[in-house]
Design an enzyme around this catalytic site. Structure first.
Site, PDB file in Angstrom:
ATOM      1  N   LYS A   1     115.319  69.117 -30.179  1.00 35.31           N
ATOM      2  CA  LYS A   1     116.749  69.393 -30.407  1.00 35.31           C
ATOM      3  C   LYS A   1     116.904  70.602 -31.307  1.00 35.31           C
ATOM      4  O   LYS A   1     117.717  71.490 -31.041  1.00 35.31           O
ATOM      5  CB  LYS A   1     117.425  68.181 -31.074  1.00 35.31           C
ATOM      6  CG  LYS A   1     117.906  67.120 -30.103  1.00 35.31           C
ATOM      7  CD  LYS A   1     119.366  67.293 -29.744  1.00 35.31           C
ATOM      8  CE  LYS A   1     119.688  66.726 -28.373  1.00 35.31           C
ATOM      9  NZ  LYS A   1     119.648  65.290 -28.283  1.00 35.31           N
TER      10      LYS A   1
ATOM     11  N   LYS B   1     108.607  68.213 -10.787  1.00 38.98           N
ATOM     12  CA  LYS B   1     108.589  66.789 -11.126  1.00 38.98           C
ATOM     13  C   LYS B   1     109.998  66.209 -10.999  1.00 38.98           C
ATOM     14  O   LYS B   1     110.965  66.822 -11.463  1.00 38.98           O
ATOM     15  CB  LYS B   1     108.085  66.651 -12.571  1.00 38.98           C
ATOM     16  CG  LYS B   1     108.035  65.223 -13.052  1.00 38.98           C
ATOM     17  CD  LYS B   1     107.640  65.178 -14.522  1.00 38.98           C
ATOM     18  CE  LYS B   1     108.120  63.870 -15.096  1.00 38.98           C
ATOM     19  NZ  LYS B   1     107.315  63.068 -15.834  1.00 38.98           N
TER      20      LYS B   1
ATOM     21  N   LYS C   1     115.937  63.672 -13.832  1.00 40.23           N
ATOM     22  CA  LYS C   1     117.393  63.753 -13.839  1.00 40.23           C
ATOM     23  C   LYS C   1     117.847  65.131 -14.327  1.00 40.23           C
ATOM     24  O   LYS C   1     118.792  65.708 -13.806  1.00 40.23           O
ATOM     25  CB  LYS C   1     117.920  62.662 -14.766  1.00 40.23           C
ATOM     26  CG  LYS C   1     119.361  62.336 -14.527  1.00 40.23           C
ATOM     27  CD  LYS C   1     119.821  61.232 -15.477  1.00 40.23           C
ATOM     28  CE  LYS C   1     121.331  61.220 -15.547  1.00 40.23           C
ATOM     29  NZ  LYS C   1     121.824  60.591 -16.767  1.00 40.23           N
TER      30      LYS C   1
END
Ligand code: TRP
Length: 346
Positions: free
Chosen positions: A128, A211, A214
Site C-alpha cells: 500500500k 494468472k 480478480k
C-alpha cells in the site's frame, strides 16, 4: 505433514487426532476457477478429515470495504459458494468471523506482544505504501487479527496460499510469545500452528493468459453459465496457428484449463489432436466449455436451490457461530486467567 518445533516451549502438534484446521475466507465477491483450484477445492477436501473451522473474514474485509450492502452480500455469497461446492455443515464449522467478537479481544492482547516494526514489514502493508496510499491502522494490524483468528480455536494447521506465509509466521511468533510470556512452561495455551501451503496446481491462466486474478479482470467465475460463460471461454487468448497445423498443447491457455477439468482419457485424446493438427482452438474451446459445464453442474444446481433457502443458509452460519464461540470462549477463559484480566461477569 506437521512438525514440532525444536523450540521446547512449542507444543507438539504431530498428533493427527489433535489437528485443528482453520482458515479464513475473504468475502470479496464472485469466486473464480482460479480460487477453486487454488484453495477452495482443498478446503472442501480437508474439512471432512479433521476438526475444521472456516470463517468468512468480514472484520478483515473492513480494512478496505466500506459498503454495508456489499459487505452483507459478499458474506452470504461465500457461504452459498462453500455450501454449493460441497461443504457439509455436519462435518465442520462454517461461520462469520464477527459472530465471534472474542477474536478482537484476543487481537488486543496480542497487539501488546507485537513489535510495531514487525508489522511495518508486512507485505500488504508495504504494498500500500509503495502504491503511495496511506494505510489505515486496521491494515497495519491485519496480521495480528489473523493470528487471533487462528489461535482462538487452537488451530494447528492452516491451509492458505503461498502469499500468506508471512502471516502464519507472525501467528507462530505470537503463539510462542504468548506462551512464554504468560503461561507456565508445562502448560502453554496455544499450539504453534503450521501452514499448509496450497500448491497452485499449475497456475490457472485467465482468459488473457496471465494468472487468473480478480485484479486483472481476466476471470471465469465458478458459477458463470450460459452466454456469459461461453463468451469468456471464446475470448481465451491463443496463438494464431491455423486449424490444420499441429499445435503444442503445453503452450496453450485453453489446454491448460482443459487439463484441470477433463478426465485422463479426454486429456490424452485432446493432447494428441493438438499434436496431430486438424484440431483448432475453436474446437478446444467448445470442449472446454462442455467440461466446465459438466464439472460444476451439480454445484450450480445446489447454489440455485440454496439461494432460495436463505433461511437454511443463515441457520448454518448461526449454528457454526455458536460452536465457534464455545470453542473460542474456552480458550479465552484460559487467556484471561493467564494474563490476569479478571472477570466478575459470571
Ligand atoms: N489473510 C487471509 C487471506 O487474505 C484471510 C484470513 C484471515 C485467514 N484470517 C485467516 C486465513 C486465518 C487463514 C487463517 O487469504
Amino acid at each position: 505433514m506437521q512438525t514440532s518445533s525444536s523450540d521446547n516451549t512449542a507444543i507438539h502438534v504431530a498428533d493427527e487426532a489433535a489437528t485443528v484446521v482453520v482458515s479464513g475466507i475473504q468475502p470479496s465477491g464472485i469466486l473464480h476457477i482460479g480460487n477453486y483450484f487454488g484453495a477452495l477445492r482443498q478446503h472442501i477436501k480437508l474439512h471432512t478429515q479433521h476438526e475444521a473451522y472456516y470463517f468468512i473474514v468480514n472484520y478483515h474485509a473492513l480494512t478496505s470495504l466500506k459498503d454495508a450492502e456489499a459487505m452483507k452480500q459478499y458474506t452470504l455469497d461465500v457461504a452459498l459458494d462453500y455450501l454449493a461446492l460441497g461443504f457439509d455443515p455436519e462435518k465442520a464449522t462454517l461461520f462469520v468471523q464477527s459472530d465471534v467478537p472474542q477474536v478482537t479481544e484476543l487481537a488486543w492482547i496480542f497487539y501488546n506482544l507485537t513489535p510495531v516494526s514487525q508489522l511495518e514489514k508486512g507485505v500488504s502493508y508495504k504494498d500500500k505504501i509503495a502504491q503511495g496510499l496511506s494505510p489505515n491502522a486496521g491494515l497495519l494490524n491485519y496480521p495480528v487479527l489473523q493470528a487471533a483468528d487462528i489461535l482462538i480455536y487452537g488451530g494447528s494447521l492452516v491451509p492458505v496460499g503461498a502469499d500468506q506465509k508471512q502471516h502464519i509466521e507472525i501467528t507462530r511468533d505470537l503463539a510462542q510469545r504468548f506462551n512464554q510470556t504468560f503461561c507456565p512452561k508445562d502448560a502453554p495455551v496455544f499450539p504453534v500452528p503450521e501452514p499448509y501451503i496450497l500448491d497452485e496446481v499449475s497456475v490457472v491462466p485467465g482468459v488473457d493468459g496471465r494468472k487468473m486474478s480478480k485484479s486483472y479482470g481476466n476471470t471465469i467465475g465458478i458459477f458463470d453459465e450460459g452466454k456469459p460463460l461461453k463468451k469468456k471461454v471464446m475470448r481465451i487468448v491463443t496463438d494464431s496457428t491455423p486449424v490444420e497445423d499441429p499445435k503444442d498443447p503445453e503452450k496453450d491457455n485453453v489446454f491448460a484449463l482443459i487439463k484441470l477439468f477433463a478426465d485422463e482419457a479426454s486429456k490424452e485424446r485432446i493432447e494428441q489432436a493438438y499434436r496431430e493438427g486438424g484440431y483448432g482452438y475453436g474446437h478446444a474451446k467448445k470442449e472446454l466449455l462442455g467440461f466446465i459445464n459438466e464439472y460444476f453442474a451439480e454445484a450450480r444446481e445446489r447454489r440455485h436451490d440454496l439461494s432460495n433457502r436463505m433461511d437454511y443458509v443463515m441457520d448454518v452460519l448461526q449454528e457454526g457461530g455458536k460452536r465457534a464461540r464455545e470453542k473460542a470462549e474456552s480458550y479465552m477463559e484460559r487467556v484471561r486467567e493467564c494474563t490476569g484480566l479478571i472477570t466478575t461477569k459470571r
